[in-house]
Design an enzyme around this catalytic site. Sequence first.
Site, PDB file in Angstrom:
ATOM      1  N   GLY A   1      12.423   7.542 -23.504  1.00  0.00           N
ATOM      2  CA  GLY A   1      11.795   6.429 -24.210  1.00  0.00           C
ATOM      3  C   GLY A   1      12.296   5.072 -23.782  1.00  0.00           C
TER       4      GLY A   1
ATOM      5  N   VAL B   1       0.874  -1.156   0.000  1.00  0.00           N
ATOM      6  CA  VAL B   1       0.000   0.000   0.000  1.00  0.00           C
ATOM      7  C   VAL B   1       0.916   1.213   0.000  1.00  0.00           C
ATOM      8  CG1 VAL B   1      -1.716   1.311   1.289  1.00  0.00           C
ATOM      9  CG2 VAL B   1      -2.013  -1.143   0.952  1.00  0.00           C
TER      10      VAL B   1
ATOM     11  N   ASP C   1       6.140   0.514 -14.341  1.00  0.00           N
ATOM     12  CA  ASP C   1       5.186  -0.587 -14.173  1.00  0.00           C
ATOM     13  C   ASP C   1       4.055  -0.499 -15.199  1.00  0.00           C
ATOM     14  OD1 ASP C   1       6.667  -1.542 -12.038  1.00  0.00           O
ATOM     15  OD2 ASP C   1       5.519  -0.394 -10.567  1.00  0.00           O
TER      16      ASP C   1
ATOM     17  N   SER D   1      -3.146   6.448 -11.918  1.00  0.00           N
ATOM     18  CA  SER D   1      -2.825   7.050 -13.215  1.00  0.00           C
ATOM     19  C   SER D   1      -2.903   6.043 -14.362  1.00  0.00           C
ATOM     20  CB  SER D   1      -1.430   7.673 -13.147  1.00  0.00           C
ATOM     21  OG  SER D   1      -0.446   6.666 -12.988  1.00  0.00           O
TER      22      SER D   1
ATOM     23  N   GLY E   1      -0.066   9.813  -8.663  1.00  0.00           N
ATOM     24  CA  GLY E   1      -0.279   8.480  -8.095  1.00  0.00           C
ATOM     25  C   GLY E   1       0.225   7.384  -9.009  1.00  0.00           C
TER      26      GLY E   1
HETATM   27  P1  ADP Z   1      10.988   3.419 -14.034  1.00  0.00           P
HETATM   28  O1  ADP Z   1       9.797   4.030 -13.364  1.00  0.00           O
HETATM   29  O2  ADP Z   1      11.026   1.931 -13.924  1.00  0.00           O
HETATM   30  O3  ADP Z   1      12.311   4.062 -13.742  1.00  0.00           O
HETATM   31  P2  ADP Z   1      11.120   4.858 -16.523  1.00  0.00           P
HETATM   32  O4  ADP Z   1      11.307   6.120 -15.753  1.00  0.00           O
HETATM   33  O5  ADP Z   1      12.216   4.387 -17.397  1.00  0.00           O
HETATM   34  O6  ADP Z   1      10.688   3.656 -15.581  1.00  0.00           O
HETATM   35  O7  ADP Z   1       9.794   5.058 -17.383  1.00  0.00           O
HETATM   36  C1  ADP Z   1       9.159   3.998 -18.035  1.00  0.00           C
HETATM   37  C2  ADP Z   1       8.527   4.477 -19.313  1.00  0.00           C
HETATM   38  O8  ADP Z   1       7.559   5.485 -19.026  1.00  0.00           O
HETATM   39  C3  ADP Z   1       9.507   5.118 -20.289  1.00  0.00           C
HETATM   40  O9  ADP Z   1      10.169   4.130 -21.046  1.00  0.00           O
HETATM   41  C4  ADP Z   1       8.547   5.983 -21.104  1.00  0.00           C
HETATM   42  O10 ADP Z   1       7.857   5.188 -22.054  1.00  0.00           O
HETATM   43  C5  ADP Z   1       7.530   6.453 -20.067  1.00  0.00           C
HETATM   44  N1  ADP Z   1       7.922   7.753 -19.463  1.00  0.00           N
HETATM   45  C6  ADP Z   1       8.530   7.962 -18.276  1.00  0.00           C
HETATM   46  N2  ADP Z   1       8.734   9.277 -18.049  1.00  0.00           N
HETATM   47  C7  ADP Z   1       8.232   9.922 -19.124  1.00  0.00           C
HETATM   48  C8  ADP Z   1       8.125  11.308 -19.527  1.00  0.00           C
HETATM   49  N3  ADP Z   1       8.602  12.282 -18.746  1.00  0.00           N
HETATM   50  N4  ADP Z   1       7.549  11.583 -20.714  1.00  0.00           N
HETATM   51  C9  ADP Z   1       7.069  10.604 -21.512  1.00  0.00           C
HETATM   52  N5  ADP Z   1       7.126   9.291 -21.200  1.00  0.00           N
HETATM   53  C10 ADP Z   1       7.696   8.940 -20.029  1.00  0.00           C
END
Ligand code: ADP
Length: 309
Positions: free
Chosen positions: A224, A11, A258, A297, A293
Amino acid sequence: MDIAVIGSNNVDLITYIDRMPTEGETLEAPSFQLGCGGKGSNQAVAAARLGSRVLMVTCVGDDIFADMTVENYRNNGIDTDHVKRAHGTSGVAPIFVDPHSRNSILIVKGANNDLTPEDVEACREQIAQCALIVCQLEIRLDTVYVAIALGEQVGVPVLLNPAPASPDFNFDWARRCTYLMPNESELTLLTGMPCDSDEGVEAAARTLVEHGCRHVIVTLGSRGAWWFTRANEGGLHVVSQRIDALRVDPVDTTGAGDAFIGAFAHRIVHGDAIPEALEYANSYAAMSVLKRGTQYSYATADEFDRWRA
Ligand code: ADP
């Protein structure tokens, strides 16, 4: 069932802060949100909201958080037949999000530590009916290893998100998964190579493929994602495909990884090739950063289709 998620539940206790208090200081924080989380649960919920039938193998405690978690699975149509209940506290995650949407997270694993290899073995038949097994590293590593071995034995591909980065994780098990999906920091820990530049990420991911990983998909936040695999022609030739993130104004990136994995898993079990599943997951995760969240989201398939249109 389409997907068996063998993983954690928490949680989330999300406090939105102006700044972190210093030692001995008490600060007022603008707002608070309670939400169901845990990497395993988040990925399960993302896939289920998109329409996959998800079997959840996890362990909750015997507190109010356990009831919240099980009710949340039911509300999202997730199968709870293999949600174990142990004595003690459930997993909880105090999360602090600052005005720049940077987050700091503490994890109390609680009952997640009580999900044993035997619990996974006990649902071998149900897992064998699934098209994909999804695991992370928020539960006991011996349980993760049994899940990967079970996938091999029953011929179900395994997607491993090696998160959170764990120095104790034995890399041999990563090789045995069909999909390995780290972010940059997890990639650094897996390889011991710096991944703070594109060149670093590329060198590290190539190394993983050269050491036997089949599909390495690195998520790169606002930059990305990047897929690496071995070319079909003989020899050791690594090929890669980069996908740019959508240009959005992020509000809260908690749980974006996730969302990405849940959406990717959903498309893979519904027959997409990897590039199409990546495209879809990249958009779904981008949509998730527009709302506060974690699971709050995650859009349903209808909401996502409307947003993309
Ligand atoms: P984690 O939360 O595991 O660190 P990431 O930060 O790499 O994962 O984000 C996972 C995915 O979410 C990215 O590969 C992208 O597709 C999307 N994402 C994350 N942040 C952004 C952002 N600021 N703008 C657009 N897409 C995002």
